[in-house]
Design a protein around this motif. Structure first.
Motif, PDB file in Angstrom:
ATOM      1  N   ILE A  69      10.676  10.635  35.036  1.00  0.00           N
ATOM      2  CA  ILE A  69       9.833  11.326  35.882  1.00  0.00           C
ATOM      3  C   ILE A  69       9.090  12.616  34.891  1.00  0.00           C
ATOM      4  CG2 ILE A  69      11.320  11.153  37.965  1.00  0.00           C
ATOM      5  CD1 ILE A  69      10.887  14.540  36.476  1.00  0.00           C
ATOM      6  N   THR A  70       7.884  12.696  35.591  1.00  0.00           N
ATOM      7  CA  THR A  70       7.008  13.685  34.783  1.00  0.00           C
ATOM      8  C   THR A  70       6.700  14.623  35.995  1.00  0.00           C
ATOM      9  OG1 THR A  70       6.354  12.545  33.113  1.00  0.00           O
ATOM     10  CG2 THR A  70       5.078  14.281  33.486  1.00  0.00           C
ATOM     11  N   GLY A  71       6.609  16.032  35.777  1.00  0.00           N
ATOM     12  CA  GLY A  71       6.291  17.013  36.784  1.00  0.00           C
ATOM     13  C   GLY A  71       6.303  18.578  36.188  1.00  0.00           C
ATOM     14  N   ILE A  72       6.172  19.482  37.225  1.00  0.00           N
ATOM     15  CA  ILE A  72       5.909  20.637  36.791  1.00  0.00           C
ATOM     16  C   ILE A  72       7.206  21.460  37.134  1.00  0.00           C
ATOM     17  CG2 ILE A  72       4.354  22.913  36.939  1.00  0.00           C
ATOM     18  CD1 ILE A  72       2.887  20.327  35.908  1.00  0.00           C
ATOM     19  N   VAL A  73       7.621  22.246  36.222  1.00  0.00           N
ATOM     20  CA  VAL A  73       8.694  23.059  36.384  1.00  0.00           C
ATOM     21  C   VAL A  73       8.337  24.421  37.407  1.00  0.00           C
ATOM     22  CG1 VAL A  73      10.713  24.619  35.510  1.00  0.00           C
ATOM     23  CG2 VAL A  73       9.693  22.674  34.148  1.00  0.00           C
ATOM     24  N   ARG A  74       9.165  24.426  38.325  1.00  0.00           N
ATOM     25  CA  ARG A  74       8.776  25.542  39.574  1.00  0.00           C
ATOM     26  C   ARG A  74      10.248  26.199  39.970  1.00  0.00           C
ATOM     27  NH1 ARG A  74       3.402  25.148  39.337  1.00  0.00           N
ATOM     28  NH2 ARG A  74       2.600  23.129  40.200  1.00  0.00           N
ATOM     29  N   GLU A  75       9.834  27.452  40.252  1.00  0.00           N
ATOM     30  CA  GLU A  75      11.131  28.277  40.801  1.00  0.00           C
ATOM     31  C   GLU A  75      11.617  27.623  41.988  1.00  0.00           C
ATOM     32  OE1 GLU A  75      10.369  32.486  40.625  1.00  0.00           O
ATOM     33  OE2 GLU A  75      12.404  32.908  40.973  1.00  0.00           O
ATOM     34  N   ARG A  76      12.837  27.633  42.123  1.00  0.00           N
ATOM     35  CA  ARG A  76      13.389  27.173  43.325  1.00  0.00           C
ATOM     36  C   ARG A  76      13.537  28.390  44.534  1.00  0.00           C
ATOM     37  NH1 ARG A  76      18.746  23.347  42.476  1.00  0.00           N
ATOM     38  NH2 ARG A  76      19.213  23.727  44.486  1.00  0.00           N
ATOM     39  N   SER A  77      13.419  27.967  45.764  1.00  0.00           N
ATOM     40  CA  SER A  77      13.367  29.042  46.613  1.00  0.00           C
ATOM     41  C   SER A  77      14.960  29.031  47.083  1.00  0.00           C
ATOM     42  CB  SER A  77      12.575  28.514  47.948  1.00  0.00           C
ATOM     43  OG  SER A  77      13.044  27.319  48.261  1.00  0.00           O
ATOM     44  N   ASN A  78      15.532  28.262  46.707  1.00  0.00           N
ATOM     45  CA  ASN A  78      17.097  28.283  47.217  1.00  0.00           C
ATOM     46  C   ASN A  78      17.873  28.109  45.837  1.00  0.00           C
ATOM     47  OD1 ASN A  78      18.993  28.128  48.657  1.00  0.00           O
ATOM     48  ND2 ASN A  78      18.609  26.335  49.971  1.00  0.00           N
ATOM     49  N   LYS A  79      18.159  28.959  45.324  1.00  0.00           N
ATOM     50  CA  LYS A  79      18.684  28.848  43.953  1.00  0.00           C
ATOM     51  C   LYS A  79      20.150  28.527  43.976  1.00  0.00           C
ATOM     52  CE  LYS A  79      15.241  31.727  41.743  1.00  0.00           C
ATOM     53  NZ  LYS A  79      14.840  32.866  41.052  1.00  0.00           N
ATOM     54  N   ASN A  80      20.519  27.834  42.963  1.00  0.00           N
ATOM     55  CA  ASN A  80      21.943  27.270  42.930  1.00  0.00           C
ATOM     56  C   ASN A  80      22.879  28.044  41.735  1.00  0.00           C
ATOM     57  OD1 ASN A  80      24.403  25.985  42.802  1.00  0.00           O
ATOM     58  ND2 ASN A  80      23.574  24.011  43.023  1.00  0.00           N
ATOM     59  N   PRO A  81      23.643  29.118  42.104  1.00  0.00           N
ATOM     60  CA  PRO A  81      24.182  29.681  40.958  1.00  0.00           C
ATOM     61  C   PRO A  81      25.202  28.648  40.208  1.00  0.00           C
ATOM     62  CG  PRO A  81      24.837  30.617  43.098  1.00  0.00           C
ATOM     63  CD  PRO A  81      23.733  29.432  43.396  1.00  0.00           C
ATOM     64  N   ASN A  82      25.621  27.734  40.833  1.00  0.00           N
ATOM     65  CA  ASN A  82      26.880  26.898  39.961  1.00  0.00           C
ATOM     66  C   ASN A  82      25.963  25.940  39.005  1.00  0.00           C
ATOM     67  OD1 ASN A  82      28.656  28.299  41.580  1.00  0.00           O
ATOM     68  ND2 ASN A  82      28.166  26.738  43.257  1.00  0.00           N
ATOM     69  N   LEU A  83      24.779  25.918  38.991  1.00  0.00           N
ATOM     70  CA  LEU A  83      24.216  24.815  37.838  1.00  0.00           C
ATOM     71  C   LEU A  83      23.392  25.888  36.900  1.00  0.00           C
ATOM     72  CD1 LEU A  83      24.416  22.047  38.679  1.00  0.00           C
ATOM     73  CD2 LEU A  83      21.994  22.096  40.066  1.00  0.00           C
ATOM     74  N   SER A  84      23.427  25.243  35.469  1.00  0.00           N
ATOM     75  CA  SER A  84      22.602  26.004  34.594  1.00  0.00           C
ATOM     76  C   SER A  84      21.302  25.865  34.975  1.00  0.00           C
ATOM     77  CB  SER A  84      23.163  25.449  33.264  1.00  0.00           C
ATOM     78  OG  SER A  84      22.997  24.013  33.336  1.00  0.00           O
ATOM     79  N   THR A  85      20.580  24.792  35.666  1.00  0.00           N
ATOM     80  CA  THR A  85      19.186  24.529  35.754  1.00  0.00           C
ATOM     81  C   THR A  85      19.040  24.966  37.279  1.00  0.00           C
ATOM     82  OG1 THR A  85      19.631  22.478  36.604  1.00  0.00           O
ATOM     83  CG2 THR A  85      19.093  22.600  34.391  1.00  0.00           C
TER      84      THR A  85
END
Lengths: 579, 579
Positions: free
Chosen positions: B73-89
């Motif tokens: 997949i190709t796409g643009i990196v965006r900030e998540r509105s609903n962050k997941n602190p358990n995931l490094s990404t």
């Protein structure tokens, strides 16, 4: 520890220190009231000094020690009066105050020196003594360093080593397997792996992304010189890559190995197509330490009533720089060389390019000055050069000319084993037609993918399809090879069909891999390097036996432990074997 | 490369960047006009976001993707509105602009999740899918890190890796060999090595000084749970050393491994004699994560008319701190546990130490307060504790008490697999008397030297001689063992004699090693660690199968590739085999 220092460690700064060393008595020199011994261990040699005037008792003791006795000695480090600049410890000697004999030794059946008097068979039988000799030890140390360098590189690139099994399933296709009878499953056999090929592809299906292993592989072949039934591979596989990615990663690895182990910069590593390699060198593993690329005289040398050329499919030449210096006698010897049955040329034509520009060939009767200058022009020959010509059936004459080129380079000292030149060969044919079985064989293996741009010829002209494969050669020897794999089930099925497998055979032999490919196989590719061969090249030796601690002979026998051997009845019965 | 980043790599700093990722579809969540996918590769998980409002076409495309499909997949990196602190990404997601389906996938036969619904057999058959699960992958990565850490340590200590052969000679002594028929030497067989023991000793004779190898070994046993026909050893040998040198070098290695791989400091590693280990723990591989050492009541509990004790050779107890909290029902269950046939105790006596200091035993009829306080005194019991007592034949009851100690520790949560405690056990008996064959067996192997101070008993009282050997145990499991070897020919001959070998048998089986010892063998010793077991302990798992990429089942079968298997007639004929 039974020692305070090793035999390679003491320096002039240590003088005055009391030290204890352990090692083997290598050599002894007596000078009247004085004796000097060389004490050897893995790390080096240290001189032991004994003097009747200072300690007559210990001199007597020392003189009872014979070669290869193992001793622990204590003494004081002194500056040598007669320094040895060739030895790292050559500035000092030990004035020995105490000798403890650790073990006696029979006289070895050959001398433990760099140049030994032992023949190959006796050295194989007493391999543990041969391993004491510096050249042998140094090659095994180099092998260790190579292993370490490879791992450092691959670890840094996020490859992980995964051990694949040794007791696997036999596949009748390809080379012969060594097999292992299963006692718990009577009548059934494991096979020892010829390579971890399918397992590494499964690991890619499992998402391991970058895998490597330095691993033993096994092949039950009729032994030839320099083949071993067990050999070691650097086996690697990567996901989500294309050919150039593999080439760049593993070029980096080989470059680092040569820097680490030999402080040698390989320089640029050219990528040559299979067609060019065959055309220019008559070999898919060309030796690029020197030029002498092939020149084709087919067009200019036919039709001059020289029957041999007129009947030939191909007339090929090499230009030997300064080759005019070869005497007639030397040229005759070269001709004899190519006429040996192993090479099989009918004869060799030559043309000298004299210093004054005049040309003198062995076929002056058919070719006049003008005809010969066409040869010289095609070959870009300069005064003082020599043109060597072979002719015949195209593929045969290329092979012969390859041998001739290597031989002449050897005569001219262009094949120095301390020089290294690597290259990649790419765009191999995917398939080879086998006249005997009237079917195609995979040139690499059945999982090799075609070049994407050739895929459309798979149905129409399969023999023309090129493989998405790559080999690395160094100094004319193949050290590695691999391919981008087929990861698509339909394409794999088509390949099996081209290779003459029935659906059942393909399923029987590769069913689990084909199945695995149905559950989300990523694009992947890999490579395997012959670790023994790589170490042999790095060591500047021709034979992989020289870089194997306990090699087998040409009959697959280990002369030291005397294996293989007969089993007793009880063992055979347990395994359900009757012989 | 088919990707610009891995799925574990992107961070908030990357927002706005266009990236290309490759991986497997792990999971999908639909929220009306939006869909979120988890894309997985070896390095992590990245969230892909699709929104009907911004790109309806690609949302449709995405919704056709099923679990385990492989995509680029190709796409643009965006900030998540609903962050997941358990995931490094977990701070970002990719707004996908292009999907390239690389491969489809059938629905896996079990879920590819940390907790799967697949039974063991189906997971073995589809091992390549099981290997995708995080817990399995993490253990193999840990295995790689362990390998790397071991090598770093040994390389830094000047050990060199030398590869020893896999096709060797069968020795009928000891465990059963896997054998390999030799086609070129019909009727003869190679054996696969059970360990490189003799080769590493030969390397010491050759002067290699410090050797190691991480190497596969093979043993054809009747399979038990957690035995594999092929297993991996860290095999090491050193010259000019004594026991304490080996202990100090390899303690350092294990300490580094735990620090590197688990960031765990093993603390002090005690050295315990075999006699003490048996006396205090009833085991030569004691679990030192907790106390409960054995207390002996034999002297104080006999002669009170309690027939079971009076007839017992040994009466042994453990004091369970705060064990009075066990209910009657729990104690009955513990009693049932030790009465199981695998352990075989006739019964268990207990004595509660109440908070008020009063004592209440299951044998109050025979033992009054005073008698019981003697127990409590021997066991150093405190109010709230519990004394558990077993009695019987000395060596049997020690084994039973070992099981009881481990079981109670388990019940009390003292065997946390995330805690590690190592120890050395030394001074093993050199020989074991075998009642059946009426002769001594080597407890380690026939090359183990006796403790120097016990050597004089070899003739007079061989059963009493202690070995110059050492084992390492971690958390009650043996992870390594070795010995200082015999390097003296006469002593070796004496050992063979004690072990009931005739001169011919010794010569036939170990002739080449005995010969080698005549040519200057240095004092040497070594150790081998079970690499699978070490990795299992580091992973906190009980089974070595969990740390092997492609393990075999209890019948030695590989369910995935279906090996072993029958050979075809042609293969059997070539090998001169008739079944």
């Amino acid at each position: 520890m039974l020692r305070s220092h090793t035999c390679g460690e003491l320096r002039i700064e240590d003088q005055g220190t009391e030290v204890t060393l352990c090692g083997w008595i290598q050599r002894r020199r007596d000078f009247g009231s004085m004796s000097f011994f060389d004490l050897r261990d893995r790390y080096g040699i240290t001189q032991l000094a004994f003097n009747e005037e200072t300690n007559a008792v210990i001199l007597d003791e020392a003189r009872s020690l014979a070669r290869e006795f193992v001793v622990q000695i204590t003494g004081i480090v002194r500056e040598r009066s007669n320094k040895n600049p060739n030895l790292s410890t050559g500035d000092v000697e030990i004035e020995v105050t105490r000798i403890h004999l650790l073990n006696r030794a029979l006289t070895p059946p050959f001398t433990i020196e760099d140049e030994t008097d032992g023949g190959e068979e006796i050295r194989m039988k007493y391999r543990y003594l041969d391993l004491r000799r510096n050249p042998v030890k140094n090659r095994l140390v180099l092998r260790h360093q190579t292993n370490k360098s490879v791992r450092e590189y691959l670890n840094a690139k996020e490859f992980i080593e995964v051990e694949t099994p040794y007791l696997i399933k036999s596949t009748p296709e390809g080379a012969r397997d060594f097999v292992v009878p299963s006692r718990l499953n009577e009548g059934q056999y494991y096979a020892l792996p010829q390579s971890p090929q399918t397992f590494k592809q499964l690991l890619m299906v499992s998402g391991y992304d970058r895998y490597y292993q330095i691993v033993k592989c096994f092949r039950d072949e009729d032994f030839r010189a320099d083949r071993q039934p067990e050999f070691t591979q650097i086996d690697c596989e990567m996901s989500f890559v294309e050919r150039d990615d593999i080439i760049s990663v593993f070029e980096g690895m080989i470059r680092k190995v040569f820097l680490d182990v030999r402080q040698y910069d390989l320089g640029e590593i050219p990528v040559i197509s299979y067609d060019d390699a065959m055309r220019l060198y008559g070999s898919d593993k060309p030796d690029l330490r020197f030029g002498m690329t092939f020149c084709y005289l087919t067009d200019v040398a036919k039709g001059k009533d020289f029957a041999i050329f007129d009947q030939a499919e191909t007339i090929v030449a090499i230009n030997v720089t300064d080759g005019n210096a070869f005497t007639r006698k030397e040229l005759d010897a070269i001709t004899d060389y190519v006429k040996r049955p192993q090479i099989g040329a009918k004869g060799m034509i030559y043309c000298r390019v004299n210093e004054d520009g005049s040309l003198k060939s062995s076929v002056d009767k058919f070719f006049d000055r003008e005809a010969l200058s066409q040869w010289a022009s095609v070959c870009a020959s300069q005064p003082g050069d020599l043109i060597l010509v072979l002719s015949g059936d195209h593929s045969t004459v290329l092979k012969q000319m390859n041998e001739l080129r290597l031989h002449v380079a050897g005569l001219k000292g262009l094949r120095n084993p301390e020089n290294f030149k690597a290259c990649w060969v790419v765009d191999f044919p995917l398939l080879e037609w086998d006249e005997e079985s009237k079917r195609f064989h995979a040139m690499h293996h059945p999982f090799t993918s075609p070049l994407p741009e050739d895929e459309n010829m798979l149905d129409s002209d399969p023999g023309k399809v090129r493989a998405n494969a790559y080999d690395m050669a160094i100094n004319g020897m193949e050290v590695g090879g691999g391919s981008i794999r087929i990861y698509n089930k339909e394409l794999q099925a088509k390949m099996f069909k081209l290779l003459g497998f029935t659906d059942e055979e393909a399923k029987e032999q590769f069913g689990f891999l084909m199945n695995a490919f149905e559950y989300g196989a990523p694009p992947h590719g890999g490579i395997a390097f012959g670790f023994d061969r790589l170490c042999a090249i790095l060591s500047g030796t021709d034979s992989i036996r020289d870089v194997i601690a306990f090699p087998k002979n040409n009959m697959g026998r280990d002369l030291m432990i005397d294996a293989p051997s007969v089993l007793n009845k009880h063992q055979l019965n347990e395994l359900g074997l009757s012989n």
